[in-house]
Scaffold this motif. Sequence first.
Motif, PDB file in Angstrom:
ATOM      1  N   SER A  82      -2.342  -2.784  -2.161  1.00 22.17           N
ATOM      2  CA  SER A  82      -2.519  -2.628  -0.729  1.00 22.17           C
ATOM      3  C   SER A  82      -2.733  -3.986  -0.068  1.00 22.17           C
ATOM      4  N   GLY A  83      -1.995  -4.219   0.992  1.00 21.28           N
ATOM      5  CA  GLY A  83      -2.090  -5.494   1.699  1.00 21.28           C
ATOM      6  C   GLY A  83      -1.098  -6.534   1.245  1.00 21.28           C
ATOM      7  N   TRP A 121      -9.188  -4.551  -3.525  1.00 19.51           N
ATOM      8  CA  TRP A 121      -8.866  -3.367  -2.728  1.00 19.51           C
ATOM      9  C   TRP A 121      -7.394  -2.986  -2.866  1.00 19.51           C
ATOM     10  N   CYS A 122      -6.829  -3.151  -4.044  1.00 19.91           N
ATOM     11  CA  CYS A 122      -5.420  -2.783  -4.238  1.00 19.91           C
ATOM     12  C   CYS A 122      -5.192  -1.287  -4.070  1.00 19.91           C
ATOM     13  N   SER A 165       0.799  -1.219   0.000  1.00 15.18           N
ATOM     14  CA  SER A 165       0.000   0.000   0.000  1.00 15.18           C
ATOM     15  C   SER A 165       0.830   1.266   0.000  1.00 15.18           C
ATOM     16  N   GLU A 166       2.027   1.215   0.579  1.00 15.23           N
ATOM     17  CA  GLU A 166       2.849   2.422   0.708  1.00 15.23           C
ATOM     18  C   GLU A 166       3.176   3.032  -0.647  1.00 15.23           C
ATOM     19  N   ILE A 167       3.355   2.201  -1.649  1.00 16.00           N
ATOM     20  CA  ILE A 167       3.717   2.694  -2.972  1.00 16.00           C
ATOM     21  C   ILE A 167       2.561   2.541  -3.969  1.00 16.00           C
ATOM     22  N   ALA A 168       1.554   1.726  -3.633  1.00 16.90           N
ATOM     23  CA  ALA A 168       0.417   1.547  -4.541  1.00 16.90           C
ATOM     24  C   ALA A 168      -0.385   2.833  -4.686  1.00 16.90           C
ATOM     25  N   GLY A 169      -0.499   3.583  -3.595  1.00 17.91           N
ATOM     26  CA  GLY A 169      -1.283   4.813  -3.618  1.00 17.91           C
ATOM     27  C   GLY A 169      -2.379   4.843  -2.571  1.00 17.91           C
ATOM     28  N   THR A 229      -9.909  -1.185  -8.575  1.00 12.97           N
ATOM     29  CA  THR A 229      -9.032  -1.399  -7.413  1.00 12.97           C
ATOM     30  C   THR A 229      -9.586  -0.741  -6.156  1.00 12.97           C
ATOM     31  N   ASN A 230     -10.828  -0.296  -6.199  1.00 19.64           N
ATOM     32  CA  ASN A 230     -11.454   0.373  -5.056  1.00 19.64           C
ATOM     33  C   ASN A 230     -12.686  -0.397  -4.606  1.00 19.64           C
ATOM     34  N   GLY A 231     -12.567  -1.741  -4.572  1.00 21.39           N
ATOM     35  CA  GLY A 231     -13.630  -2.601  -4.127  1.00 21.39           C
ATOM     36  C   GLY A 231     -14.670  -2.834  -5.225  1.00 21.39           C
ATOM     37  N   PRO A 232     -15.638  -3.689  -4.989  1.00 19.53           N
ATOM     38  CA  PRO A 232     -15.810  -4.457  -3.755  1.00 19.53           C
ATOM     39  C   PRO A 232     -15.015  -5.752  -3.694  1.00 19.53           C
TER      40      PRO A 232
END
Length: 509
Positions: free
Chosen positions: A127-128, A102-103, A82-86, A96-99
């Motif tokens: 993320s994750g 959740w990247c 997540s730190e570099i994914a955004g 990438t914003n669900g559902p």
Amino acid sequence: MRARAGRLVAAAAAMAVGFGGAGVAGVGAGTAVAAQAGPAAVKPLPPELEKIRAAEAVKLYGDAAERPVGQRKTSLISLGDSEIAGEGVGTYEPGTNGPDNWCHRSPEAAIHRTGIPAEVTYNVACSGAATANINIGGTKQYADELVQSDNLAIKARNTRLKMVLLVAGANDDLQFGPVMTDCVTRWFTLQGTCEPKYAPGWQGRVDALVPKVERSVRDLRTVMRDAGYADGDYKLVVMGYPSPIGPDIEDNPNFPGKLPGGCTGYTSDSAWGRNAAVPAFEKGMRKVAADTGATYLDNSRLFHGHEVCMEDTWARGLYVDITNPFPPDSNSVRQSFHPNARGHGAFASCLTQLYASDRREASCTDPASTGQPKLYPLAWDDVYRPVKNAGTGNCVDAKGASSSNGTAVIGWDCNGQRNQDWWYDAERRSVHAGLTQDRCLDVPGAKYEAGAGLVLWNCSGAANQQFVKDAASGSVRPAAAPGLCLTLGSAKDAVRLQKCDGSAAQRFA
């Protein structure tokens, strides 16, 4: 929306904070091979990956052919978590914003914003993600996601990669997200600080994750060799994590309060995170890069002065998205305590400067609260050192291990703690405190007079924060008042300005 979000904050604190993610079985790119210095013949991709490569080639070039290196578009790629994914930026790529995924990849992520010349930029971080989602033969996070090393294998054949960026480790043994969640929850529920719970085993967690990230780096190198690249054909960068929180929030003249500002948690826990937890992680990532021959970018001090609830923050605090999903669950708060758009802009600036350098190791920070990160060709661990007074034998100390504005600078028994570390920036002539890059030695009010005590203050580059070191005599003098010297008159006195007399009390080393 803010009012409704406020009512959900306490419940949200108990939810997972943004680093979690379930893994699903995926397709690996093959097994790792022994390290080699030069390029090998390009290895064919498995059929399922070749089909994806061909489809991506059509989008890039109009047909599915795998082109010679010289005919390919140039590219950059980021892999990791997540730190570099955004995560935390707030705007995300579709899908990438669900559902079901959740990247949280953002179009404003750092890889898309550097000044490095490239025709295509890829962000395949998620993320994750843990190292198991990155390595050769690893597992997918979501059904529609590739293992990240497989994604690299495809991009490496369709384009000419100039930089491969990896930011990983927080979701392995460190479990940064659940730890952060617990610390925030304990604050909301008045359970007491979380440092006693996590500090004793923290170094063990770091030690356990280092070999896992090392394997990831070696696997990425193998993927590139299998795609026909020599190690010198591109730059492989391991980037460290900044601390999103700090204890000096009340120095912000516009401090909004912990709850409105999202810096929910005990102040002492924020100090532990900044002063101990993140530095230990940084040392682990530095070891990864050294052991694998990767380039290392130390960002551990990059957000100092820009933490949550500070002025010009580069990180998002506790945040509840009450619209996605509804009703809220752990995914509603996953954006919390991650770099915001300005933070990714800072990453991009540091990466641009690093790529243009020939450094295998460098550090990045904002040296004078200008909002402009600067790359230093050094490692902070190597330049921050205790400063000892010749007359007393005591070390120069930030009183009470504090870094807030106005903290007295005194002499104290040398103890090896971070509040006795200092670094002299010869270019700016500023003396930075080891606790935070954002606090400098300061002559209060620019009153250059005998007896004036020195303090820490927000670094500004002003004349009253500029000092001249004399290596021959060991003296330190204000640049604006060279007739005065820093003096430690007795063992635990304040460090003061006095007329220069050449005494041992005015010699520091």
